[in-house]
Enzyme design. Structure first.
Site, PDB file in Angstrom:
ATOM      1  N   SER A   1       0.855  -1.194   0.000  1.00 18.73           N
ATOM      2  CA  SER A   1       0.000   0.000   0.000  1.00 18.73           C
ATOM      3  C   SER A   1       0.886   1.237   0.000  1.00 18.73           C
ATOM      4  O   SER A   1       2.028   1.184   0.490  1.00 18.73           O
ATOM      5  CB  SER A   1      -0.871   0.018   1.267  1.00 18.73           C
ATOM      6  OG  SER A   1      -1.517   1.274   1.412  1.00 18.73           O
TER       7      SER A   1
ATOM      8  N   TYR B   1      -1.670  -1.284  10.569  1.00 22.69           N
ATOM      9  CA  TYR B   1      -1.803  -1.445   9.110  1.00 22.69           C
ATOM     10  C   TYR B   1      -0.552  -0.927   8.405  1.00 22.69           C
ATOM     11  O   TYR B   1       0.039  -1.612   7.564  1.00 22.69           O
ATOM     12  CB  TYR B   1      -3.051  -0.703   8.624  1.00 22.69           C
ATOM     13  CG  TYR B   1      -3.336  -0.858   7.141  1.00 22.69           C
ATOM     14  CD1 TYR B   1      -3.922  -2.011   6.640  1.00 22.69           C
ATOM     15  CD2 TYR B   1      -3.011   0.154   6.238  1.00 22.69           C
ATOM     16  CE1 TYR B   1      -4.191  -2.158   5.282  1.00 22.69           C
ATOM     17  CE2 TYR B   1      -3.272   0.023   4.876  1.00 22.69           C
ATOM     18  CZ  TYR B   1      -3.866  -1.129   4.396  1.00 22.69           C
ATOM     19  OH  TYR B   1      -4.123  -1.278   3.051  1.00 22.69           O
TER      20      TYR B   1
END
Ligand SMILES: NC(=O)c1ccc[n+]([C@@H]2O[C@H](COP(=O)([O-])OP(=O)(O)OC[C@H]3O[C@@H](n4cnc5c(N)ncnc54)[C@H](O)[C@@H]3O)[C@@H](O)[C@H]2O)c1
Length: 258
Positions: free
Chosen positions: A139, A152
């Site tokens: 990401s 995350y």
């Protein structure tokens, strides 16, 4: 005959970016095995596959025993695993103050340890087949992040180090390892993020348009765009690409946001 005819492709994640990639490989002639732990996602993926050679299994990717059984079963039945794409993940919110150990372990287990586990169990089949390609979906949040995404962002940044370590070791076996780092892409995960922003009664389309506006290209990405990049990295055209991370973020991380 498609670009991946005769190849066996394993994908984690049965919606969004994972499903998009799985469908792309199946349309290009591969025999594809995808998994997820959400029965609704898995059922929708089977519907989307229709007659394509895409099998969807219910597997918790953070469970070593389940991952070993799933991948070893595929490898033994097919004789090889040629490409592995890891896309299964969860996005949660929390800071150093608010993230407890249970939250931390859950995110690291699903988003990071599973990428190692699938690689570990697919590796012997790739090696025996003379080589293969692994793509981990990371990401932009592995490069720079929003507020309150401690676990995350940590999982996504660690994937970049994992890719380098795996690529250096695996080159001798003709196995290439890369990651992609998407900006906002329209998937159930993005819709969940939008719902978190606008609350129960808010308009998620407005929030998604707002996410899009933050990207210099002015919109969020599509799973067709991420699938094309994943497929390129798995193909022979990317024969000199290993150990890299490939941004697909509409210019998001190129700007400084002021
Ligand atoms: N959509 C975005 O904007 C965006 C941006 C950057 C990175 N990503 C990354 O892309 C990848 C795919 O996300 P997505 O946007 O397609 O979201 P998604 O929620 O549609 O896909 C994630 C999939 O993982 C599965 N999953 C979750 N926990 C699991 C578990 N324990 N075992 C098995 N499967 C599990 C879910 O069922 C789901 O199918 C993720 O790694 C995510 O971090 C997405």
């Amino acid at each position: 005959m498609g670009e991946f005819s005769g190849k066996t492709v394993v994908v984690t994640g049965s919606s969004g970016i994972g499903l998009g990639a799985a469908l792309h490989f199946a349309r290009e002639g591969a025999t594809v095995f995808a998994c997820g732990n959400d029965p609704a996602h898995n059922a929708a993926a089977r519907d989307a596959a229709g007659e394509l050679p895409l099998t969807v299994a219910e597997v918790d990717v953070s469970d070593e025993t389940q991952v070993e059984k799933w991948i070893t079963g595929i490898g033994n039945a097919r004789g090889s695993v040629d490409c592995l794409v890891n896309a299964a993940a969860i996005q949660t919110y929390g800071t150093t103050e608010t993230t407890d150990i249970e939250h931390w372990n859950r995110v690291i287990g699903i988003n990071l340890t599973s990428y190692f586990l699938t690689s570990h169990f697919a590796y012997p089949f790739m090696k025996a087949a003379g080589g293969g390609a692994i793509v981990h979906v990371s990401s932009v949040q592995g490069h720079a992040n929003q507020n309150a995404v401690l676990a995350y962002a940590t999982s996504k940044g660690a994937i970049h180090a994992m890719v380098r370590a795996q690529a250096v070791d695996a080159a001798k076996d003709n196995i290439r390892v890369n990651s992609i780092s998407p900006g906002s892409v329209r998937t159930p995960l993005l819709e969940f993020a939008a719902r978190t922003v606008v609350g129960e009664t808010g308009d998620i389309e407005e929030a998604i348009a707002g996410f899009g506006a933050a990207h210099p290209i002015g919109r969020v990405g599509t799973v067709e765009e991420t699938s094309a990049l994943i497929a390129f990295l798995c193909s022979d055209k990317a024969g000199f690409c290993t150990g890299g991370d490939y941004l697909i973020d509409g210019g998001l991380t190129a700007g400084i946001g002021v």
